[in-house]
Design a protein around this motif. Structure first.
Motif, PDB file in Angstrom:
ATOM      1  N   PHE A   1       1.030  -1.189  -0.225  1.00 52.59           N
ATOM      2  CA  PHE A   1      -0.376   0.527   0.263  1.00 52.59           C
ATOM      3  C   PHE A   1       0.486   1.701  -0.297  1.00 52.59           C
ATOM      4  O   PHE A   1       1.823   1.523   0.389  1.00 52.59           O
ATOM      5  N   THR A   2       0.226   2.501  -0.750  1.00 47.44           N
ATOM      6  CA  THR A   2       0.655   3.162  -0.742  1.00 47.44           C
ATOM      7  C   THR A   2      -0.964   4.460  -0.696  1.00 47.44           C
ATOM      8  O   THR A   2      -1.303   4.414  -0.498  1.00 47.44           O
ATOM      9  N   ASP A   3       0.153   5.047  -0.261  1.00 43.84           N
ATOM     10  CA  ASP A   3      -1.032   6.396   0.276  1.00 43.84           C
ATOM     11  C   ASP A   3      -2.327   6.059  -1.219  1.00 43.84           C
ATOM     12  O   ASP A   3      -3.756   6.189  -0.960  1.00 43.84           O
ATOM     13  N   GLU A   4      -1.976   6.526  -2.902  1.00 40.73           N
ATOM     14  CA  GLU A   4      -3.028   6.322  -3.001  1.00 40.73           C
ATOM     15  C   GLU A   4      -3.623   5.015  -3.350  1.00 40.73           C
ATOM     16  O   GLU A   4      -4.470   4.686  -3.805  1.00 40.73           O
ATOM     17  N   ARG A   5      -3.077   4.063  -3.059  1.00 44.54           N
ATOM     18  CA  ARG A   5      -3.789   2.518  -3.552  1.00 44.54           C
ATOM     19  C   ARG A   5      -4.339   2.243  -2.051  1.00 44.54           C
ATOM     20  O   ARG A   5      -6.143   1.719  -2.020  1.00 44.54           O
ATOM     21  N   LEU A   6      -4.085   3.385  -1.162  1.00 43.39           N
ATOM     22  CA  LEU A   6      -5.242   2.948   0.362  1.00 43.39           C
ATOM     23  C   LEU A   6      -6.609   4.318   0.144  1.00 43.39           C
ATOM     24  O   LEU A   6      -7.677   3.839   0.704  1.00 43.39           O
ATOM     25  N   ILE A   7      -6.283   5.251  -0.282  1.00 45.87           N
ATOM     26  CA  ILE A   7      -7.689   6.188  -1.348  1.00 45.87           C
ATOM     27  C   ILE A   7      -8.032   5.322  -1.948  1.00 45.87           C
ATOM     28  O   ILE A   7      -9.753   4.987  -1.297  1.00 45.87           O
ATOM     29  N   ARG A   8      -7.805   4.853  -2.939  1.00 38.75           N
ATOM     30  CA  ARG A   8      -8.630   3.470  -3.404  1.00 38.75           C
ATOM     31  C   ARG A   8      -9.284   2.800  -3.394  1.00 38.75           C
ATOM     32  O   ARG A   8     -10.494   2.056  -3.269  1.00 38.75           O
ATOM     33  N   CYS A   9      -8.339   1.587  -2.095  1.00 37.63           N
ATOM     34  CA  CYS A   9      -9.204   0.589  -1.183  1.00 37.63           C
ATOM     35  C   CYS A   9     -10.227   1.713  -0.033  1.00 37.63           C
ATOM     36  O   CYS A   9     -11.275   0.138  -0.223  1.00 37.63           O
ATOM     37  N   GLU A  10     -10.000   2.181   0.289  1.00 34.87           N
ATOM     38  CA  GLU A  10     -10.650   2.870   0.553  1.00 34.87           C
ATOM     39  C   GLU A  10     -12.417   3.300   0.290  1.00 34.87           C
ATOM     40  O   GLU A  10     -13.896   2.770   0.679  1.00 34.87           O
ATOM     41  N   GLU A  11     -12.146   3.576  -0.900  1.00 33.49           N
ATOM     42  CA  GLU A  11     -13.194   4.197  -1.741  1.00 33.49           C
ATOM     43  C   GLU A  11     -14.482   2.942  -1.798  1.00 33.49           C
ATOM     44  O   GLU A  11     -15.070   3.187  -2.102  1.00 33.49           O
TER      45      GLU A  11
ATOM     46  N   LEU B   1     -19.428   3.067   6.853  1.00 32.44           N
ATOM     47  CA  LEU B   1     -17.570   2.706   7.103  1.00 32.44           C
ATOM     48  C   LEU B   1     -16.960   3.997   8.317  1.00 32.44           C
ATOM     49  O   LEU B   1     -17.036   5.229   7.693  1.00 32.44           O
ATOM     50  N   ARG B   2     -16.783   4.112   9.139  1.00 34.00           N
ATOM     51  CA  ARG B   2     -17.131   5.411  10.318  1.00 34.00           C
ATOM     52  C   ARG B   2     -15.637   5.779  10.014  1.00 34.00           C
ATOM     53  O   ARG B   2     -15.729   7.009   9.857  1.00 34.00           O
ATOM     54  N   GLU B   3     -14.410   5.325   9.749  1.00 35.17           N
ATOM     55  CA  GLU B   3     -13.025   5.178   9.724  1.00 35.17           C
ATOM     56  C   GLU B   3     -11.824   4.249   9.283  1.00 35.17           C
ATOM     57  O   GLU B   3     -12.738   3.133   9.003  1.00 35.17           O
ATOM     58  N   PHE B   4     -11.239   4.698   8.752  1.00 35.55           N
ATOM     59  CA  PHE B   4     -10.414   4.042   7.265  1.00 35.55           C
ATOM     60  C   PHE B   4      -8.997   4.078   6.930  1.00 35.55           C
ATOM     61  O   PHE B   4      -8.779   5.467   7.468  1.00 35.55           O
ATOM     62  N   ASN B   5      -8.024   3.405   7.807  1.00 31.51           N
ATOM     63  CA  ASN B   5      -7.155   3.941   6.832  1.00 31.51           C
ATOM     64  C   ASN B   5      -5.895   2.622   7.750  1.00 31.51           C
ATOM     65  O   ASN B   5      -6.477   1.905   6.959  1.00 31.51           O
ATOM     66  N   GLY B   6      -4.807   2.457   7.366  1.00 30.57           N
ATOM     67  CA  GLY B   6      -4.002   1.539   6.300  1.00 30.57           C
ATOM     68  C   GLY B   6      -2.447   1.982   6.051  1.00 30.57           C
ATOM     69  O   GLY B   6      -1.993   2.842   6.989  1.00 30.57           O
ATOM     70  N   GLU B   7      -1.855   0.930   6.779  1.00 34.03           N
ATOM     71  CA  GLU B   7       0.068   1.061   6.601  1.00 34.03           C
ATOM     72  C   GLU B   7       0.238  -0.179   5.697  1.00 34.03           C
ATOM     73  O   GLU B   7      -0.661  -0.166   4.565  1.00 34.03           O
ATOM     74  N   HIS B   8       1.476  -0.363   5.408  1.00 33.42           N
ATOM     75  CA  HIS B   8       1.917  -0.583   3.952  1.00 33.42           C
ATOM     76  C   HIS B   8       1.198  -2.154   3.192  1.00 33.42           C
ATOM     77  O   HIS B   8       1.681  -2.178   3.128  1.00 33.42           O
ATOM     78  N   ASP B   9       1.347  -2.313   4.774  1.00 28.36           N
ATOM     79  CA  ASP B   9       0.830  -3.920   4.876  1.00 28.36           C
ATOM     80  C   ASP B   9      -0.790  -4.686   5.068  1.00 28.36           C
ATOM     81  O   ASP B   9      -0.721  -5.806   5.171  1.00 28.36           O
ATOM     82  N   HIS B  10      -1.146  -3.835   5.455  1.00 29.83           N
ATOM     83  CA  HIS B  10      -2.529  -3.686   6.325  1.00 29.83           C
ATOM     84  C   HIS B  10      -3.912  -2.366   6.257  1.00 29.83           C
ATOM     85  O   HIS B  10      -3.082  -1.570   6.389  1.00 29.83           O
ATOM     86  N   VAL B  11      -4.965  -2.647   6.806  1.00 28.17           N
ATOM     87  CA  VAL B  11      -5.335  -1.612   6.877  1.00 28.17           C
ATOM     88  C   VAL B  11      -6.618  -1.622   8.218  1.00 28.17           C
ATOM     89  O   VAL B  11      -6.624  -3.288   8.893  1.00 28.17           O
ATOM     90  N   HIS B  12      -6.698  -1.097   8.577  1.00 35.12           N
ATOM     91  CA  HIS B  12      -8.404  -0.687   9.600  1.00 35.12           C
ATOM     92  C   HIS B  12      -9.478  -0.136   9.850  1.00 35.12           C
ATOM     93  O   HIS B  12      -8.949   0.681   9.130  1.00 35.12           O
ATOM     94  N   LEU B  13     -10.104  -0.783  10.139  1.00 36.20           N
ATOM     95  CA  LEU B  13     -11.649  -0.045   9.349  1.00 36.20           C
ATOM     96  C   LEU B  13     -12.704   0.092  11.579  1.00 36.20           C
ATOM     97  O   LEU B  13     -12.201  -0.879  11.991  1.00 36.20           O
ATOM     98  N   LEU B  14     -13.203   1.490  11.144  1.00 33.85           N
ATOM     99  CA  LEU B  14     -14.054   1.501  11.944  1.00 33.85           C
ATOM    100  C   LEU B  14     -15.443   1.304  11.161  1.00 33.85           C
ATOM    101  O   LEU B  14     -15.557   2.260  10.354  1.00 33.85           O
TER     102      LEU B  14
END
Length: 108
Positions: free
Chosen positions: A2-12, A25-38
């Motif tokens: 994941f890069t910022d661009e790919r995380l943006i697309r993943c969130e969409e 989906l109240r909150e989304f973020n991630g690091e280079h190898d995983h994501v967190h969702l609320l």
């Protein structure tokens, strides 16, 4: 992976899946190898089906849109690992949960 661009697309993509399930989906973020969702979801929504769809749709679309890069980062041929963590936070302050997710070390 994941890069910022790919995380943006993943969130969409994940927001679209959540909308299909009538889940918020109240909150989304991630690091280079995983994501967190609320996620706020009603009792009628089956968590395992939601997660399966979130992972399946995002994997399919991200593989299609970023194929060359994704191939380098697959886990034994898979985009996501077979596991996930889900915890119930009824009564926990949402501001603290959102803050935890926001503070992940998001790649640039």
């Amino acid at each position: 992976m994941f890069t910022d661009e790919r995380l943006i697309r993943c969130e969409e993509l994940m927001r679209e899946v959540c909308a299909d399930f009538e889940v918020e989906l109240r909150e989304f973020n991630g690091e280079h190898d995983h994501v967190h969702l609320l996620v706020h979801y009603p009792p009628k929504a089956a968590l395992s089906k939601l997660v399966n769809s979130l992972k399946g749709v995002s994997a399919r679309m991200l593989r299609k849109e970023y194929s060359a890069h994704v191939r380098e980062h697959l886990w034994g041929g898979h985009f996501w690992s077979g596991s996930y963590f889900a915890g119930s936070v009824g009564g926990a302050p949402l501001t603290e949960l959102k803050q935890y997710i926001e503070q992940q070390q998001r790649p640039v």
